[in-house]
Design a protein around this motif. Structure first.
Motif, short mmCIF file in Angstrom:
data_model
loop_
_atom_site.label_atom_id
_atom_site.label_comp_id
_atom_site.label_asym_id
_atom_site.label_seq_id
_atom_site.Cartn_x
_atom_site.Cartn_y
_atom_site.Cartn_z
N PHE A 263 -13.99 24.56 34.73
CA PHE A 263 -15.06 25.50 35.03
C PHE A 263 -14.43 26.89 35.00
O PHE A 263 -13.30 27.07 35.47
CB PHE A 263 -15.54 25.19 36.46
CG PHE A 263 -16.99 25.46 36.73
CD1 PHE A 263 -17.84 25.99 35.78
CD2 PHE A 263 -17.51 25.17 38.00
CE1 PHE A 263 -19.18 26.21 36.07
CE2 PHE A 263 -18.85 25.38 38.30
CZ PHE A 263 -19.68 25.91 37.34
N HIS B 143 -15.24 30.81 36.10
CA HIS B 143 -16.07 31.87 36.66
C HIS B 143 -15.41 33.20 36.32
O HIS B 143 -14.41 33.58 36.91
CB HIS B 143 -16.19 31.73 38.18
CG HIS B 143 -17.27 30.80 38.61
ND1 HIS B 143 -17.21 29.44 38.40
CD2 HIS B 143 -18.48 31.03 39.23
CE1 HIS B 143 -18.31 28.88 38.88
NE2 HIS B 143 -19.10 29.81 39.38
N HIS C 164 -23.90 34.98 35.67
CA HIS C 164 -24.01 34.53 37.06
C HIS C 164 -25.27 35.14 37.69
O HIS C 164 -26.04 35.83 37.01
CB HIS C 164 -22.73 34.88 37.84
CG HIS C 164 -22.50 33.96 38.99
ND1 HIS C 164 -22.88 34.27 40.28
CD2 HIS C 164 -21.99 32.71 39.04
CE1 HIS C 164 -22.59 33.25 41.07
NE2 HIS C 164 -22.04 32.28 40.34
N TRP D 99 -25.17 24.22 31.97
CA TRP D 99 -24.90 24.04 33.41
C TRP D 99 -25.71 25.09 34.18
O TRP D 99 -25.32 26.24 34.27
CB TRP D 99 -23.41 24.24 33.64
CG TRP D 99 -22.79 23.46 34.76
CD1 TRP D 99 -22.07 22.32 34.65
CD2 TRP D 99 -22.81 23.77 36.17
NE1 TRP D 99 -21.65 21.89 35.89
CE2 TRP D 99 -22.08 22.77 36.83
CE3 TRP D 99 -23.38 24.80 36.93
CZ2 TRP D 99 -21.90 22.75 38.21
CZ3 TRP D 99 -23.21 24.78 38.30
CH2 TRP D 99 -22.48 23.77 38.93
N ARG E 290 -29.07 20.87 38.18
CA ARG E 290 -29.70 22.00 38.88
C ARG E 290 -30.84 22.61 38.09
O ARG E 290 -30.88 23.81 37.81
CB ARG E 290 -28.64 23.03 39.24
CG ARG E 290 -27.65 22.47 40.22
CD ARG E 290 -26.66 23.47 40.74
NE ARG E 290 -25.66 22.79 41.57
CZ ARG E 290 -24.57 23.37 42.03
NH1 ARG E 290 -24.33 24.64 41.77
NH2 ARG E 290 -23.72 22.69 42.76
#
Ligand code: GLC
Length: 442
Positions: free
Chosen positions: A42, A44, A104, A200, A233
């Motif tokens: 992952f 970020h 984000h 995702w 999600r």
């Protein structure tokens, strides 16, 4: 007739339930690479790395003003960003896919979007699309491409929520529709530009399925990319479960799942956060996941200049050494034995004829397997081929309870993290799962 009706009324729920439990070959085909992959990385990466503060949440929760948060745009240089070496490092860690934050909750897009007015091309000194070259580099390394996309966009003028205590508007369908067009538009860009293998989503908790138009979102993605895998999600319109940070204790019900976890306590780069997990802890969390049929999505947080912090590189390299040595016990395996047979995680080869035992400690005596009915063809240490002998103790001729299987592992053969033992079985794994055999009944 009446009887038949009554029978149907009683049995129908069970029949339909049984049908929903039935394997779905289409889905299984689509999910196969994901199921076999076991490890993903992952990423970020965003302007929050400039000050080293919480991604998006820092302004949402009022720890910094939105204005000051956005000042980080000026420091996001990406000057040392080398997508090829990122992809190489990820591949060497043993991961088979990566998921990068394309946007984000703060709304800063890392690709060249034509929608909205907040992206790294126009608003930061990076001045270029940062997703495009990474996608290319991943494909070159034969890694699957995953894109993280936040549904909430707390900076967008037509998104209702601005901060935890401040809303831009309430009940204004015209503005909400503008937001929907914007987010669906961005998703179209992402799918056409990058053809991701996995999407995702995050932040679905802010609205319901209907408001997000989750069903349409799923259809939009699938019509462009029929095999795209979607995480959970999306208000029930995803393909797999997404536990976060906490390793499940019992095996999750979902057939497909992935634990996402930070290496320290932050998703993005935070220079003050040195609370890194050790490679040993990470490896053991990883095998815990695969033993229960899941994947691990391990997070890294690159710096604003695009370099990956040294501590994170070290962890990925050690993970790589270990996954390379033990690959046959990892990739393409199935969840291992239910609890009770071996005190430690296990996996099984696809044909169910090899059982892999993960030995996490220095054994103070032989390791023990209980309730294994199979004959053993061979026992060896994975990664170095050393043959091991075994002893069966306590087997009674009158009882169907298998004996206790003891294996000695020479101490000089132990891996410095976790040692893996392969048991080549005669036939498919066959376990004793009864209550034990009471003498009186025989
Ligand atoms: C949480 C947070 C987010 C982070 C994500 C990763 O949902 O909102 O900051 O990106 O977890 O799973």
């Amino acid at each position: 007739m009446k009887k038949l009706l009554a029978w149907l009324l009683i049995c129908l729920p069970f029949i339909s339930n049984a049908q929903s439990q039935e394997p779905d070959p289409e889905k299984e085909k689509k999910m196969q690479w994901f199921k076999d992959a076991k490890l993903g990385i992952f990423i970020h990466w965003g302007i929050y790395a400039v000050n080293g503060i919480d991604e998006s949440w820092s302004f949402f929760n009022g720890y910094i003003s939105h204005e000051d948060y956005l000042k980080q745009l000026d420091g996001f240089t990406a000057e040392n960003y080398n997508p090829a070496s990122w992809a190489e490092l990820i591949g060497q860690s043993g991961a088979k896919y990566a998921v990068i934050t394309s946007k984000h909750h703060d709304g800063v897009a890392l690709w060249e979007t034509k929608l909205g007015n907040l992206n790294v091309v126009e608003n930061t000194p990076a001045k270029r699309d940062l997703i495009a070259p990474f996608v290319k580099a991943l494909r070159k390394e034969k890694l699957k491409v995953g894109l993280y996309y936040s549904l909430p966009d707390w900076s967008f003028e037509n998104y209702p929520q601005f901060t935890r205590n401040k809303k831009r508007y309430e009940n204004d369908p015209a503005r909400w529709n503008k937001f929907l067009d914007y987010y669906h538009g961005q998703l179209k860009e992402l799918t056409t530009n990058f053809k991701p293998d996995l999407m995702w989503f995050d932040g679905d908790w802010e609205h319901g399925a209907e408001a997000w138009k989750a069903k349409e979102t799923r259809e939009l993605l699938l019509s462009a990319q029929p095999n795209v895998i979607i995480n959970s999600r999306l208000r029930g319109y995803g393909d797999y479960a997404t536990p976060e940070q906490g390793v499940p204790v019992t095996r999750p019900e979902s057939k497909y799942w992935e634990l996402c976890m930070t290496m320290n306590d932050s998703w993005g780069y935070q220079h003050n956060d040195n609370n890194y997990k050790t490679p040993n802890q990470i490896i053991r969390i990883f095998i815990d996941c695969i033993a229960m049929g899941g994947n691990l999505l391990l997070d890294i947080g690159p710096k604003a200049d695009g370099s990956i912090p040294e501590e994170q590189v070290t962890i990925l390299r050690e993970l790589g050494r270990w996954t390379r040595k033990h690959q046959e016990a990892i990739y393409g395996t199935k969840a291992g034995l239910p609890p009770g047979h071996f005190f430690g995680p296990t996996t099984l080869s696809k044909d169910l004829q090899t059982l892999y035992l993960f030995v996490e400690h220095k054994p103070n005596g032989p390791i023990l397997i209980k309730g294994l009915k199979n004959k053993i063809n061979r026992i060896r240490i994975v990664g170095n081929g050393t043959k091991l002998s075994h002893k069966i103790v306590g087997k009674q001729y009158w009882s169907s309870v298998p004996g206790l299987l003891y294996i000695d592992i020479p101490e000089d053969q132990l891996d410095e993290q976790v040692t893996v033992i392969a048991l080549q079985l005669k036939g498919k794994v066959d376990l004793y799962r009864e209550d034990g055999q009471v003498i009186e009944s025989n």
